[in-house]
Design a protein around this motif. Structure first.
Motif, PDB file in Angstrom:
ATOM      1  N   GLU A 118      42.241  -8.667  98.477  1.00 36.41           N
ATOM      2  CA  GLU A 118      42.482  -7.996  99.754  1.00 36.41           C
ATOM      3  C   GLU A 118      41.966  -8.842 100.912  1.00 36.41           C
ATOM      4  OE1 GLU A 118      41.091  -4.022 100.008  1.00 36.41           O
ATOM      5  OE2 GLU A 118      42.482  -3.264  98.504  1.00 36.41           O
ATOM      6  N   TYR A 119      42.824  -9.027 101.918  1.00 37.20           N
ATOM      7  CA  TYR A 119      42.493  -9.869 103.068  1.00 37.20           C
ATOM      8  C   TYR A 119      41.811  -9.039 104.154  1.00 37.20           C
ATOM      9  CZ  TYR A 119      45.351 -13.772 101.358  1.00 37.20           C
ATOM     10  OH  TYR A 119      45.847 -14.818 100.623  1.00 37.20           O
ATOM     11  N   HIS A 120      40.771  -9.646 104.755  1.00 37.20           N
ATOM     12  CA  HIS A 120      40.044  -9.006 105.855  1.00 37.20           C
ATOM     13  C   HIS A 120      39.755 -10.065 106.917  1.00 37.20           C
ATOM     14  CE1 HIS A 120      39.100  -5.565 103.146  1.00 37.20           C
ATOM     15  NE2 HIS A 120      39.004  -6.520 102.221  1.00 37.20           N
ATOM     16  N   LEU A 121      40.233  -9.843 108.135  1.00 36.54           N
ATOM     17  CA  LEU A 121      39.905 -10.732 109.242  1.00 36.54           C
ATOM     18  C   LEU A 121      38.488 -10.439 109.723  1.00 36.54           C
ATOM     19  CD1 LEU A 121      43.068 -10.939 111.526  1.00 36.54           C
ATOM     20  CD2 LEU A 121      41.877 -12.858 110.477  1.00 36.54           C
ATOM     21  N   SER A 122      37.677 -11.473 109.849  1.00 37.61           N
ATOM     22  CA  SER A 122      36.323 -11.287 110.349  1.00 37.61           C
ATOM     23  C   SER A 122      36.331 -10.965 111.834  1.00 37.61           C
ATOM     24  CB  SER A 122      35.486 -12.543 110.090  1.00 37.61           C
ATOM     25  OG  SER A 122      35.498 -12.881 108.720  1.00 37.61           O
ATOM     26  N   VAL A 123      37.259 -11.564 112.551  1.00 34.80           N
ATOM     27  CA  VAL A 123      37.464 -11.265 113.966  1.00 34.80           C
ATOM     28  C   VAL A 123      38.922 -11.553 114.298  1.00 34.80           C
ATOM     29  CG1 VAL A 123      36.695 -13.577 114.658  1.00 34.80           C
ATOM     30  CG2 VAL A 123      36.699 -11.729 116.340  1.00 34.80           C
ATOM     31  N   ASP A 124      39.544 -10.630 115.027  1.00 30.17           N
ATOM     32  CA  ASP A 124      40.949 -10.768 115.414  1.00 30.17           C
ATOM     33  C   ASP A 124      41.031 -10.724 116.933  1.00 30.17           C
ATOM     34  OD1 ASP A 124      43.664 -10.874 115.581  1.00 30.17           O
ATOM     35  OD2 ASP A 124      43.993  -8.791 114.977  1.00 30.17           O
ATOM     36  N   PHE A 125      41.261 -11.885 117.518  1.00 30.69           N
ATOM     37  CA  PHE A 125      41.314 -11.959 118.974  1.00 30.69           C
ATOM     38  C   PHE A 125      42.645 -11.394 119.475  1.00 30.69           C
ATOM     39  CE2 PHE A 125      38.633 -15.447 117.501  1.00 30.69           C
ATOM     40  CZ  PHE A 125      37.473 -15.208 118.218  1.00 30.69           C
ATOM     41  N   VAL A 174      38.115 -21.472 116.096  1.00 31.33           N
ATOM     42  CA  VAL A 174      38.350 -20.092 115.677  1.00 31.33           C
ATOM     43  C   VAL A 174      39.110 -19.331 116.758  1.00 31.33           C
ATOM     44  CG1 VAL A 174      37.229 -17.913 115.034  1.00 31.33           C
ATOM     45  CG2 VAL A 174      36.303 -20.099 114.209  1.00 31.33           C
ATOM     46  N   GLU A 175      38.705 -19.518 118.008  1.00 31.05           N
ATOM     47  CA  GLU A 175      39.309 -18.776 119.125  1.00 31.05           C
ATOM     48  C   GLU A 175      40.752 -19.188 119.390  1.00 31.05           C
ATOM     49  OE1 GLU A 175      35.100 -18.168 121.592  1.00 31.05           O
ATOM     50  OE2 GLU A 175      36.423 -19.860 122.028  1.00 31.05           O
ATOM     51  N   THR A 176      41.147 -20.377 118.955  1.00 29.79           N
ATOM     52  CA  THR A 176      42.535 -20.820 119.102  1.00 29.79           C
ATOM     53  C   THR A 176      43.404 -20.431 117.910  1.00 29.79           C
ATOM     54  OG1 THR A 176      41.950 -22.973 118.148  1.00 29.79           O
ATOM     55  CG2 THR A 176      41.939 -22.796 120.563  1.00 29.79           C
ATOM     56  N   GLY A 177      42.779 -19.940 116.839  1.00 31.60           N
ATOM     57  CA  GLY A 177      43.533 -19.558 115.643  1.00 31.60           C
ATOM     58  C   GLY A 177      43.796 -20.711 114.692  1.00 31.60           C
ATOM     59  N   ILE A 178      43.306 -21.898 115.027  1.00 33.40           N
ATOM     60  CA  ILE A 178      43.496 -23.047 114.140  1.00 33.40           C
ATOM     61  C   ILE A 178      42.746 -22.845 112.833  1.00 33.40           C
ATOM     62  CG2 ILE A 178      43.023 -25.520 113.869  1.00 33.40           C
ATOM     63  CD1 ILE A 178      43.415 -25.795 116.912  1.00 33.40           C
ATOM     64  N   PHE A 179      41.550 -22.273 112.920  1.00 33.71           N
ATOM     65  CA  PHE A 179      40.719 -22.023 111.741  1.00 33.71           C
ATOM     66  C   PHE A 179      40.221 -20.584 111.818  1.00 33.71           C
ATOM     67  CE2 PHE A 179      36.901 -22.142 109.116  1.00 33.71           C
ATOM     68  CZ  PHE A 179      37.253 -22.984 108.066  1.00 33.71           C
ATOM     69  N   PRO A 180      41.048 -19.610 111.438  1.00 35.87           N
ATOM     70  CA  PRO A 180      40.627 -18.208 111.532  1.00 35.87           C
ATOM     71  C   PRO A 180      39.542 -17.882 110.513  1.00 35.87           C
ATOM     72  CG  PRO A 180      42.773 -18.389 110.468  1.00 35.87           C
ATOM     73  CD  PRO A 180      42.431 -19.756 110.959  1.00 35.87           C
ATOM     74  N   LEU A 181      38.683 -16.937 110.867  1.00 32.93           N
ATOM     75  CA  LEU A 181      37.630 -16.480 109.971  1.00 32.93           C
ATOM     76  C   LEU A 181      38.117 -15.240 109.226  1.00 32.93           C
ATOM     77  CD1 LEU A 181      34.467 -16.819 112.270  1.00 32.93           C
ATOM     78  CD2 LEU A 181      35.443 -18.506 110.692  1.00 32.93           C
ATOM     79  N   TYR A 182      38.113 -15.323 107.902  1.00 31.93           N
ATOM     80  CA  TYR A 182      38.575 -14.189 107.108  1.00 31.93           C
ATOM     81  C   TYR A 182      37.957 -14.221 105.718  1.00 31.93           C
ATOM     82  CZ  TYR A 182      41.918 -17.469 104.910  1.00 31.93           C
ATOM     83  OH  TYR A 182      42.497 -18.518 104.239  1.00 31.93           O
ATOM     84  N   GLU A 183      38.104 -13.112 105.013  1.00 31.73           N
ATOM     85  CA  GLU A 183      37.656 -12.992 103.628  1.00 31.73           C
ATOM     86  C   GLU A 183      38.802 -12.443 102.789  1.00 31.73           C
ATOM     87  OE1 GLU A 183      33.137 -11.577 103.489  1.00 31.73           O
ATOM     88  OE2 GLU A 183      34.338 -10.336 104.834  1.00 31.73           O
ATOM     89  N   VAL A 184      38.818 -12.834 101.529  1.00 28.63           N
ATOM     90  CA  VAL A 184      39.740 -12.256 100.552  1.00 28.63           C
ATOM     91  C   VAL A 184      38.874 -11.751  99.399  1.00 28.63           C
ATOM     92  CG1 VAL A 184      41.801 -12.594  99.155  1.00 28.63           C
ATOM     93  CG2 VAL A 184      41.469 -13.970 101.217  1.00 28.63           C
ATOM     94  N   ILE A 185      38.715 -10.436  99.333  1.00 29.27           N
ATOM     95  CA  ILE A 185      37.846  -9.816  98.341  1.00 29.27           C
ATOM     96  C   ILE A 185      38.716  -9.111  97.309  1.00 29.27           C
ATOM     97  CG2 ILE A 185      35.926  -8.216  97.963  1.00 29.27           C
ATOM     98  CD1 ILE A 185      35.213  -8.574 100.931  1.00 29.27           C
ATOM     99  N   ASN A 186      38.700  -9.628  96.084  1.00 29.02           N
ATOM    100  CA  ASN A 186      39.544  -9.090  95.004  1.00 29.02           C
ATOM    101  C   ASN A 186      41.000  -8.954  95.449  1.00 29.02           C
ATOM    102  OD1 ASN A 186      37.443  -8.804  93.034  1.00 29.02           O
ATOM    103  ND2 ASN A 186      36.715  -7.009  94.144  1.00 29.02           N
TER     104      ASN A 186
END
Length: 312
Positions: free
Chosen positions: A260-267, A246-258
């Protein structure tokens, strides 16, 4: 902002001490998938029916005459989870309409690995999402067919060694293609909820399971699942690897709700992919040029994701 987002992932929550996925299963030491299943089951609770494809989870949890499942659980074939979970959900609704049973708010959940999701099971899953069934689908992604001998899947990352994408004279890289972006395929179905998660961020994972349960319609959760056996890494660093990806951006944590994209954490600054790759034997053959190519690809994909978040 990034620090606040990351701290939010670790804020204390009420977590049940009930273990609906019982200990004593046969998973390998350090199995990230078993850890993820445990977290998911804690969030799901008891009022649930789980449909599980053939794969590691099914094998290590259900060796007759024993089982690790303390909730209703059905094993189905590699390719059938989408069909079976949607069929059970439809039958449940039909029985309610006919007055046979009362609506108890049962949650219907599909479990499968990356092979049973992005390869063999994609057709059934796509149909279930397109039809709009009310279920949560969890893909436990260990990036290969680990249960049958570490064969490549379409979720295997570029440059990884597997038994069917070996490193040799003809292929000095190993896996020659880039990882299929299964969450984006789910988003393309315009379902109400899609998210990524890692058991190394357990509260974030459990929060997303609960949101997927509560949303009406199909929900898809793609869960990163470290496999020390197939990835050739020490079992004691499973959680570390699940954070590094996650910290390298290889597997980012995010949600797409209806939509709309939301990053769970943006380093504010991603760690170099080298820190993640060098801890795994499946990448030990990579040259600096290979690593630079992967780094460029990760940065490109991460920026594309951030643009989607910014464009909401």
């Amino acid at each position: 902002m990034a620090q606040e987002q990351e701290e939010k992932l670790f804020l204390p929550r009420f977590i049940t001490t009930d273990e609906n996925f019982a200990p004593g299963h046969r998973a390998c030491i350090g199995c990230g998938e078993a850890l993820a299943v445990r977290h998911v089951c804690k969030a799901l609770g008891n009022n649930v029916i789980i449909v599980n494809a053939t794969g590691c989870i099914e094998i290590f949890s259900s060796l007759l005459p024993l089982t690790s499942w303390r909730v209703p659980w059905i094993h189905t074939l590699f390719e059938n989870v989408g069909a079976v979970v949607s069929g059970i959900e439809s039958a449940y609704k039909a029985r309610i309409r006919k007055g046979k049973i009362e609506d108890r708010g049962v949650v219907f959940v599909g479990f499968a690995g990356d092979g049973g999701t992005s390869d063999i099971g994609l057709q059934a899953l796509s149909g279930a999402m397109e039809r709009g069934h009310n279920f949560l689908y969890c893909c436990f992604d260990n990036e290969a067919y680990m249960n049958t001998g570490i064969q490549r899947s379409s979720s295997t990352p570029y440059g990884a060694w597997t038994t069917t994408a070996p490193v040799g004279k003809k292929s000095i890289v190993g896996q020659m293609t880039w990882k299929k972006n299964m969450p984006e395929i789910a988003v393309a179905h315009r379902i109400p909820y899609v998210a990524t998660a890692s058991p190394s961020f357990p509260f974030d994972l459990m929060d997303k399971v609960k949101r997927g349960m509560e949303i009406e319609g199909p929900a898809y959760l793609h869960i990163f699942s470290v496999c020390p056996t197939g990835w050739r890494c020490p079992p004691e660093i499973t959680v570390e690897i699940g954070r590094l990806v996650v910290e390298t951006g290889i597997f980012p944590l995010y949600e797409v709700i209806n939509g709309e994209y939301h990053l769970s954490v943006d380093f504010p600054e991603l760690k170099p992919v080298r820190e993640y790759l060098k801890k795994q034997g499946r990448f030990r053959h990579l040259t600096e040029k290979d690593i630079e190519r992967i780094q460029a690809r990760v940065e490109e994909e991460y920026q594309r994701l951030k643009e989607k978040v910014g464009g909401k």
